[in-house]
Design an enzyme around this catalytic site. Structure first.
Site, PDB file in Angstrom:
ATOM      1  N   LYS A  80      -3.615   8.035 -12.057  1.00 32.32           N
ATOM      2  CA  LYS A  80      -2.394   7.223 -11.924  1.00 32.32           C
ATOM      3  C   LYS A  80      -2.553   6.009 -12.840  1.00 32.32           C
ATOM      4  O   LYS A  80      -3.623   5.396 -12.884  1.00 32.32           O
ATOM      5  CB  LYS A  80      -2.221   6.787 -10.457  1.00 32.32           C
ATOM      6  CG  LYS A  80      -0.927   6.019 -10.220  1.00 32.32           C
ATOM      7  CD  LYS A  80      -0.623   5.861  -8.729  1.00 32.32           C
ATOM      8  CE  LYS A  80      -1.311   4.653  -8.135  1.00 32.32           C
ATOM      9  NZ  LYS A  80      -0.767   4.292  -6.812  1.00 32.32           N
ATOM     10  N   ARG A 123       1.724   6.721   0.151  1.00 31.54           N
ATOM     11  CA  ARG A 123       0.303   6.925   0.471  1.00 31.54           C
ATOM     12  C   ARG A 123      -0.336   5.641   0.995  1.00 31.54           C
ATOM     13  O   ARG A 123      -1.267   5.658   1.775  1.00 31.54           O
ATOM     14  CB  ARG A 123      -0.459   7.547  -0.692  1.00 31.54           C
ATOM     15  CG  ARG A 123      -0.618   6.750  -1.993  1.00 31.54           C
ATOM     16  CD  ARG A 123      -1.501   5.542  -1.886  1.00 31.54           C
ATOM     17  NE  ARG A 123      -2.168   5.207  -3.107  1.00 31.54           N
ATOM     18  CZ  ARG A 123      -2.589   3.991  -3.409  1.00 31.54           C
ATOM     19  NH1 ARG A 123      -2.352   2.972  -2.600  1.00 31.54           N
ATOM     20  NH2 ARG A 123      -3.224   3.760  -4.525  1.00 31.54           N
ATOM     21  N   GLN A 151       6.403  -1.982   0.304  1.00 27.48           N
ATOM     22  CA  GLN A 151       5.301  -1.715   1.233  1.00 27.48           C
ATOM     23  C   GLN A 151       5.656  -2.094   2.667  1.00 27.48           C
ATOM     24  O   GLN A 151       5.244  -1.416   3.613  1.00 27.48           O
ATOM     25  CB  GLN A 151       4.024  -2.449   0.796  1.00 27.48           C
ATOM     26  CG  GLN A 151       3.407  -1.903  -0.482  1.00 27.48           C
ATOM     27  CD  GLN A 151       2.975  -0.452  -0.359  1.00 27.48           C
ATOM     28  OE1 GLN A 151       2.649   0.036   0.716  1.00 27.48           O
ATOM     29  NE2 GLN A 151       2.990   0.260  -1.465  1.00 27.48           N
ATOM     30  N   ASP A 173       9.501 -12.930   5.259  1.00 25.99           N
ATOM     31  CA  ASP A 173       9.506 -12.842   3.793  1.00 25.99           C
ATOM     32  C   ASP A 173       9.889 -14.217   3.247  1.00 25.99           C
ATOM     33  O   ASP A 173      10.691 -14.925   3.878  1.00 25.99           O
ATOM     34  CB  ASP A 173      10.532 -11.788   3.327  1.00 25.99           C
ATOM     35  CG  ASP A 173      10.280 -11.327   1.881  1.00 25.99           C
ATOM     36  OD1 ASP A 173       9.847 -10.166   1.704  1.00 25.99           O
ATOM     37  OD2 ASP A 173      10.503 -12.128   0.944  1.00 25.99           O
ATOM     38  N   ASP A 241      -7.201 -10.679  -0.372  1.00 29.28           N
ATOM     39  CA  ASP A 241      -7.454 -11.799   0.538  1.00 29.28           C
ATOM     40  C   ASP A 241      -6.471 -12.943   0.276  1.00 29.28           C
ATOM     41  O   ASP A 241      -6.768 -14.104   0.519  1.00 29.28           O
ATOM     42  CB  ASP A 241      -8.896 -12.305   0.386  1.00 29.28           C
ATOM     43  CG  ASP A 241      -9.255 -12.598  -1.061  1.00 29.28           C
ATOM     44  OD1 ASP A 241      -8.411 -12.343  -1.963  1.00 29.28           O
ATOM     45  OD2 ASP A 241     -10.369 -13.071  -1.325  1.00 29.28           O
ATOM     46  N   LYS A 245      -7.171 -16.549   5.493  1.00 22.31           N
ATOM     47  CA  LYS A 245      -8.238 -17.512   5.195  1.00 22.31           C
ATOM     48  C   LYS A 245      -9.601 -16.844   5.423  1.00 22.31           C
ATOM     49  O   LYS A 245      -9.715 -15.997   6.321  1.00 22.31           O
ATOM     50  CB  LYS A 245      -8.125 -18.729   6.126  1.00 22.31           C
ATOM     51  CG  LYS A 245      -6.994 -19.649   5.764  1.00 22.31           C
ATOM     52  CD  LYS A 245      -7.137 -20.969   6.493  1.00 22.31           C
ATOM     53  CE  LYS A 245      -6.180 -21.971   5.879  1.00 22.31           C
ATOM     54  NZ  LYS A 245      -6.253 -23.285   6.505  1.00 22.31           N
TER      55      LYS A 245
HETATM   56  N1  LIG Z   1      -3.672  -2.016  -1.316  1.00 26.03           N
HETATM   57  C1  LIG Z   1      -2.909  -1.050  -1.730  1.00 26.03           C
HETATM   58  O1  LIG Z   1      -3.210   0.134  -1.649  1.00 26.03           O
HETATM   59  C2  LIG Z   1      -1.589  -1.418  -2.312  1.00 26.03           C
HETATM   60  C3  LIG Z   1      -0.731  -0.419  -2.807  1.00 26.03           C
HETATM   61  C4  LIG Z   1       0.515  -0.801  -3.309  1.00 26.03           C
HETATM   62  C5  LIG Z   1       0.885  -2.141  -3.330  1.00 26.03           C
HETATM   63  N2  LIG Z   1      -0.003  -3.060  -2.858  1.00 26.03           N
HETATM   64  C6  LIG Z   1       0.330  -4.485  -2.845  1.00 26.03           C
HETATM   65  O2  LIG Z   1       1.301  -4.705  -1.848  1.00 26.03           O
HETATM   66  C7  LIG Z   1       2.030  -5.867  -2.174  1.00 26.03           C
HETATM   67  C8  LIG Z   1       3.536  -5.612  -2.024  1.00 26.03           C
HETATM   68  O3  LIG Z   1       3.961  -4.609  -2.940  1.00 26.03           O
HETATM   69  P1  LIG Z   1       5.466  -4.098  -2.927  1.00 26.03           P
HETATM   70  O4  LIG Z   1       5.539  -2.909  -3.827  1.00 26.03           O
HETATM   71  O5  LIG Z   1       5.922  -3.991  -1.529  1.00 26.03           O
HETATM   72  O6  LIG Z   1       6.216  -5.340  -3.617  1.00 26.03           O
HETATM   73  P2  LIG Z   1       7.753  -5.751  -3.463  1.00 26.03           P
HETATM   74  O7  LIG Z   1       8.057  -6.615  -4.622  1.00 26.03           O
HETATM   75  O8  LIG Z   1       8.586  -4.553  -3.217  1.00 26.03           O
HETATM   76  O9  LIG Z   1       7.778  -6.632  -2.125  1.00 26.03           O
HETATM   77  C9  LIG Z   1       7.099  -7.841  -2.001  1.00 26.03           C
HETATM   78  C10 LIG Z   1       7.865  -8.695  -1.013  1.00 26.03           C
HETATM   79  O10 LIG Z   1       7.036  -9.809  -0.678  1.00 26.03           O
HETATM   80  C11 LIG Z   1       7.850 -10.976  -0.683  1.00 26.03           C
HETATM   81  N3  LIG Z   1       6.939 -12.104  -0.848  1.00 26.03           N
HETATM   82  C12 LIG Z   1       6.475 -12.690  -1.971  1.00 26.03           C
HETATM   83  N4  LIG Z   1       5.611 -13.675  -1.662  1.00 26.03           N
HETATM   84  C13 LIG Z   1       5.524 -13.707  -0.310  1.00 26.03           C
HETATM   85  C14 LIG Z   1       4.837 -14.483   0.628  1.00 26.03           C
HETATM   86  N5  LIG Z   1       4.000 -15.435   0.239  1.00 26.03           N
HETATM   87  N6  LIG Z   1       5.004 -14.220   1.941  1.00 26.03           N
HETATM   88  C15 LIG Z   1       5.839 -13.252   2.377  1.00 26.03           C
HETATM   89  N7  LIG Z   1       6.542 -12.503   1.535  1.00 26.03           N
HETATM   90  C16 LIG Z   1       6.383 -12.701   0.217  1.00 26.03           C
HETATM   91  C17 LIG Z   1       8.878 -10.765  -1.759  1.00 26.03           C
HETATM   92  O11 LIG Z   1      10.004 -11.591  -1.578  1.00 26.03           O
HETATM   93  C18 LIG Z   1       9.173  -9.272  -1.572  1.00 26.03           C
HETATM   94  O12 LIG Z   1      10.210  -9.056  -0.666  1.00 26.03           O
HETATM   95  C19 LIG Z   1       1.619  -6.234  -3.597  1.00 26.03           C
HETATM   96  O13 LIG Z   1       0.649  -7.246  -3.553  1.00 26.03           O
HETATM   97  C20 LIG Z   1       0.981  -4.967  -4.107  1.00 26.03           C
HETATM   98  O14 LIG Z   1       0.037  -5.191  -5.129  1.00 26.03           O
HETATM   99  C21 LIG Z   1      -1.209  -2.733  -2.358  1.00 26.03           C
END
Ligand SMILES: NC(=O)c1ccc[n+]([C@@H]2O[C@H](COP(=O)([O-])OP(=O)(O)OC[C@H]3O[C@@H](n4cnc5c(N)ncnc54)[C@H](O)[C@@H]3O)[C@@H](O)[C@H]2O)c1
Length: 333
Positions: A80, A123, A151, A173, A241, A245
């Protein structure tokens, strides 16, 4: 020597699956959860190849990661190439974009190229659900979601399939617009109480399960305090993280992850400056090598970095279904 080919594409062609192609397959989340749990079992046996993901970082806090993996049992081999650009939503674009290539495990030839946004959403939610199955209290009723984007949606969907007693979601949010949309959509979809809250603290306090899905920050300014998190709770950060905290992470009785090696790799890259020792990988808990939850008061966190084995295994499911249904476009190599 003649190579025995089981691929249905003897001609040098790849099947291209657009985002719409993948979505129209309507694969139930239960099937993705099953695949992700199976792939963790293979990981526990040491029967997968999943090197830590290298990346490039063209913008601040942005990434494009290369995620190769091979799962022999599922004949799933591929990579990917996924991007996360935090400024995208300001321009009307999703945060995550990318492609996934599946290779024939016998010849190495690429057999399928697909948009990877559906897979990344599902996933990741499925991995949270699998972890919750072993680490959350069985009677978990309240879920806190911080970050109500892609997510926030897929994790809720997957958790409802595993945590049958969920009643209420406390959603937070930073964007009021996104929060309002989430509440309307998720209420219609899940029939749970989706309560918007106006502080991160309110989305953590008294919740049995907490998922944080805000942006991943290289220099995090975390705000979740240990005292906000309930004894007996289960937390699954998807944003590294950035939200929790160090004292809050250290207050966990069990600190788990999806992959120790990858966590170590990210530490070398400057992330996770202050985290405790890993108790276990999820795969070791699923396979019974390590205990999952042992009592109702344990505080447990599983730090999920996202593994390419989840992607290629789910991609095989997508590919097989697409072939069966005749969906997608054949392209010459
Ligand atoms: N660990 C994993 O396997 C994995 C996989 C995919 C995505 N992610 C991570 O998940 C996170 C979300 O991804 P996504 O695709 O849902 O993004 P997205 O842009 O669809 O959604 C993010 C949301 O978070 C909000 N946001 C921004 N800052 C914030 C804060 N401080 N507090 C609360 N809300 C806040 C935004 O307004 C938005 O609605 C990203 O950090 C991404 O890298 C992790």
């Amino acid at each position: 020597m003649r190579i025995k080919r089981e691929s249905s594409m003897p001609n040098r062609e790849v099947l291209y699956l657009s985002q719409a192609d993948v979505e129209q397959l309507n694969i139930p989340i239960k099937e993705v959860i099953q695949v992700v749990e199976d792939v963790f079992r293979e990981k526990a046996k040491g029967k997968v190849e999943v090197p830590p993901k290298p990346g490039i970082h063209p913008q601040k806090d942005a990434f494009v990661h290369a995620m190769p993996a091979y799962v022999p049992k599922m004949r799933a081999a591929g990579i990917k190439w996924v991007a996360g650009f935090p400024e995208n939503p300001k321009h009307g674009l999703p945060y995550v974009s990318g492609l996934l290539i599946l290779n024939d495990a016998e010849t190495g030839f690429p057999v399928c190229v697909m948009d990877c946004t559906w897979i990344t959403a599902k996933r990741t939610g499925a991995a949270t659900a699998v972890a919750a199955k072993y680490l959350a209290n069985e009677d978990s009723k309240t879920l806190g979601i911080l970050g109500c984007g892609v997510q926030g949606r897929s994790n809720l969907e997957a958790l409802t399939s595993v945590c049958k007693r969920l009643e209420e979601v406390k959603a937070y949010d930073i964007s009021e617009v996104n929060l309002r949309k989430y509440v309307i959509e998720m209420t219609a979809k899940h029939g749970l109480t989706i309560a918007p809250v106006n502080s991160p603290r309110m989305a953590v306090e008294n919740c049995d399960i907490v998922v944080t899905a805000g942006p991943i920050l290289k220099n995090p300014q975390p705000i979740i305090e240990a005292s906000w998190f309930k004894d007996g709770g289960f937390a699954c950060p998807l944003d590294f993280d950035s939200y929790w905290k160090p004292e809050a992470i250290r207050s966990m009785n069990k600190f788990c992850t999806d992959d120790r090696e990858q966590l170590g790799y990210y530490r070398q890259q400057g992330y996770f400056a202050d985290i405790p020792q890993v108790y276990a990988e999820i795969s070791d808990i699923i396979s019974g090598k390590k205990h999952g939850r042992e009592n109702q008061t344990e505080r447990i966190m599983s730090m999920h970095l996202g593994l390419a084995i989840e992607d290629v295994a789910t991609a095989m499911l997508v590919y097989e279904k697409a072939k069966k249904k005749g969906i997608g476009t054949s392209l010459p190599l």
